[in-house]
Scaffold this active site. Structure first.
Site, PDB file in Angstrom:
ATOM      1  N   GLU A  80      -3.169   7.903  -3.986  1.00 30.58           N
ATOM      2  CA  GLU A  80      -3.218   6.697  -3.185  1.00 30.58           C
ATOM      3  C   GLU A  80      -3.122   5.374  -4.139  1.00 30.58           C
ATOM      4  OE1 GLU A  80      -5.552   5.177   0.627  1.00 30.58           O
ATOM      5  OE2 GLU A  80      -7.160   5.136  -1.166  1.00 30.58           O
ATOM      6  N   TYR A  88       0.892  -1.216   0.076  1.00 31.32           N
ATOM      7  CA  TYR A  88      -0.161  -0.043   0.043  1.00 31.32           C
ATOM      8  C   TYR A  88       0.898   1.454  -0.209  1.00 31.32           C
ATOM      9  CZ  TYR A  88      -2.735   3.845   1.754  1.00 31.32           C
ATOM     10  OH  TYR A  88      -3.261   5.107   2.050  1.00 31.32           O
TER      11      TYR A  88
END
Lengths: 395, 293
Positions: A205, A117
């Site tokens: 993101e 991530y």
């Protein structure tokens, strides 16, 4: 401002952030053609909407059709696109009403060794952008933060100097990125941080960020949103705005210089100032009612803007009563009163109207309302206003 | 007594020849503020109602001895205007302008550290020491000189709090609108330090809203360092996540910045929290009673 994944990936590709080869398709035929052009054995068809959770989400029309699907032939790409395009996708982030899929992204498959991530946001506490990474790619980062012991690694960076090489090396060491992949990580992370600054992002993101079998870092997903205040200097990005993803009344309000957000309740409120508007929603709820909206008419609103605000409020069929709460500062109570009278003549109030006025030119405002023939329930303070509006709808 | 500004404060307006700049310069002067000058590049030598206009902040400071400014220039030029004021050694800078890009504020915030300037805002109503000095857009007449320090992330909600404290017989020492943006020059904690040290402030009212963690940080500070009674209200208990409630800073994202978390932190610090926005004046009275009891 939010944009689609395919637009974000275009910006990534332009800046030199690694993404997979892909095509956008608006028809099933284009999707099939895209599969052939990509020339890989597998591809992924991804519904393009401004909401996350697409992989788990399904369409209203076909509860077995997910928003992201692996395909192995042009024919299969066509079928999946057929099942998604023009259909309504419901995910955990869209609410029950879902969002219509107007385009799909067809993307090459890839050999995934690891899923990580990566996200960049503004850290309000330290007043700097921060790059955050975790080894738990693919999961919602909030869940990682709450439910797993896996730490989130953070590096703040100065927008002027950007992310430094040693910061990448620190992160790599913690993430277990070694060998030749470190160089790929350096290029990936530093380029992305530069993009975040250059394009006035408020969020970037990548979840998941994959490390391929060959050790390259690639953005498998891409989510970017932008600082609306900076769009005057980001003209190219502003072009990416997709109005079909936004609430029509919110767009209309924006054009009139009003800040409006539609909610689920039945008590419309018209307030000056964002804080007071939120507080008004709160006090309605405290008295057993449900606000139908957030609406800040701002300080400099003139009569026509406020009248437009009433039109927008009254266009919501759920609305059973209206609460006007004004504490005049720059905004004048007399302007609001004139707008109430004008709106009453033009659109008519078929629902109870509770008005609380205080502050600049309050006497004049009250006089205008008294001399008009608009039926008004007058309130003296916040509590009185909330009590009366809730009583008016029997809440 | 007061914080940041008083009857001796000499104020200029950056953007004085614009519509809002002129209007509010008059409003502040009429309230009794010493409006000693204004700045509009290229218009040095002119005047607004007899108030001299200068080309640069430095020129204005040299000629008038100004030590405070209020900024009304458009958002794309606000960061530059703030940096100019810092460079000229202005002590108190109130940036009223709304819509300043947040990355501009990252840069401004860095420069402010270690400077002698205090920035209030941007996207704020300004600050006022009732009866002495008003720098900003708030309606002066609702304020009463007194002993309560009020600080807030929201403009009109501050007026509401001022009104309620006046109605329960408490006046204000200095009221400060911190601004509704994700990065503002001055935090609740910065002001708690000033209010705590100010002999003229006997109680403190803090008005927060959803988004960020400024209220939680302030709560932790109060528990350790503030001896005066403190009351608070948090706006946005009913706001849905992911939606920006007008202010760029008022957004619940990633499960953070909810009103519930903030209220919990404030109560844990012994702060009297108003359940309803109509209850702010009463909450302050409760905080004072608890403190003296």
């Amino acid at each position: 401002m939010k944009i689609h994944e395919f637009q974000a990936k275009q910006l990534f590709a332009d800046a030199g952030v690694a993404v997979l080869e892909n095509r956008v398709a608006t028809t099933p035929e284009d999707a099939a053609k895209a599969f052939d052009e990509l020339g890989s054995a597998i591809a992924v068809v991804k519904a393009q909407i401004h909401a996350g959770g697409r992989g788990k989400g399904t369409t209203k029309e076909n509860p077995d059709q997910h928003g992201v699907q692996l395909v192995r032939s042009a024919e299969e790409a066509r079928e999946v696109a057929q099942q998604l395009l023009g259909k309504t996708l419901v995910t955990i982030q869209t609410g029950e009403e879902g969002k219509v899929v107007n385009q799909v992204l067809v993307e090459q498959g890839c050999d995934i060794a690891r899923e990580l991530y990566l996200g960049i946001v503004l850290d309000r506490a330290s007043k700097m952008p921060v790059l955050m990474c975790s080894t738990e790619g693919g999961m919602e980062i909030e869940k990682v933060a709450e439910e797993t012991p896996e730490p989130i690694f953070k590096e703040h960076f100065d927008p002027h100097f950007g992310l430094q090489g040693y910061q990448v090396r620190k992160l790599c060491s913690k993430l277990g990125i070694v060998g030749a992949s470190v160089r790929s990580a350096d290029r990936f992370m530093r380029t992305l941080c530069r993009l975040y600054v250059n394009l006035d992002c408020s969020l970037a993101e990548i979840n998941p960020l994959v490390v391929t079998g060959a050790g390259e870092l690639i953005a498998l997903d891409a989510k970017i949103s932008f600082d609306s205040n900076a769009m005057y200097r980001q003209k190219a990005v502003a072009e990416y705005r997709d109005l079909s993803e936004e609430e029509p009344t919110e767009i209309r309000a924006g054009e009139a210089g009003l800040s409006y957000i539609k909610l689920e309740g039945n008590i419309a409120c018209l307030v000056n100032g964002a804080g007071l508007a939120m507080a008004t929603m709160d006090i309605i709820k405290l008295h057993g009612g449900e606000p139908a909206n957030f609406l800040d008419v701002g300080g400099g609103a003139d009569k026509s803007q406020v009248t437009e605000a009433f039109r927008i409020l009254l266009s919501d069929p759920n609305v059973k009563a209206v609460l006007v709460n004004i504490f005049g500062g720059i905004a004048r109570c007399s302007t609001i009163a004139e707008a109430i009278v004008a709106a009453s003549k033009e659109v008519g109030f078929e629902v109870p109207l509770v008005v609380r006025l205080e502050g600049t030119e309050v006497e004049e405002g009250r006089r205008i309302l008294e001399e008009s023939d608009v039926e008004i329930i007058t309130a003296t303070d916040l509590t009185d206003a909330a009590t009366k509006v809730c009583a008016a709808i029997g809440a | 007594m007061s914080i940041l500004i008083n009857k001796d404060t000499k104020v200029i307006c950056q953007g004085i020849t614009g519509g809002a700049g002129t209007f509010h310069t008059r409003g502040c002067r009429d309230y009794g503020t010493q409006m000693v000058g204004g700045v509009t590049p290229g218009k040095g030598g002119q005047d607004v109602d007899g108030i001299p206009v200068f080309d640069t902040v430095q020129d204005a400071v040299d000629a008038t001895g100004a030590n405070a400014t209020m900024i009304f220039v458009p958002a794309p030029f606000t960061a530059d205007a703030i940096l100019e004021a810092v460079d000229a050694g202005i002590e108190t800078i109130a940036a009223i302008t709304e819509g300043v890009p947040v990355l501009d504020m990252v840069r401004v915030y860095e420069v402010l550290q270690g400077s002698g300037s205090t920035l209030i805002g941007p996207n704020c109503p300004g600050l006022i020491t009732p009866g002495e000095c008003k720098i900003g857009i708030m309606p002066g007449y609702i304020h009463t000189p007194g002993t309560v320090g009020i600080m807030s992330r929201s403009g009109t909600l501050t007026y509401e709090a001022v009104w309620q404290t006046s109605n329960v017989g408490l006046g204000q020492s200095t009221c400060v609108g911190l601004g509704g943006d994700p990065i503002v020059g001055t935090s609740f904690i910065d002001l708690f330090k000033l209010y705590e040290a100010d002999a003229g402030t006997e109680a403190i009212m803090m008005i927060g809203e959803i988004g960020g963690t400024a209220e939680e940080e302030a709560a932790a500070y109060v528990a350790e360092h503030v001896s005066k009674p403190v009351a608070a209200f948090i706006a946005g208990r009913t706001a849905p996540p992911g939606k920006r409630m007008g202010h760029a800073g008022a957004i619940i994202s990633g499960g953070k910045g909810t009103a519930v978390e903030k209220v919990k932190a404030l109560e844990a610090a012994g702060i009297e929290v108003a359940e309803s926005p109509a209850d702010m004046g009463a909450a302050l009275q409760r905080a004072i009673a608890k403190h003296s009891g």
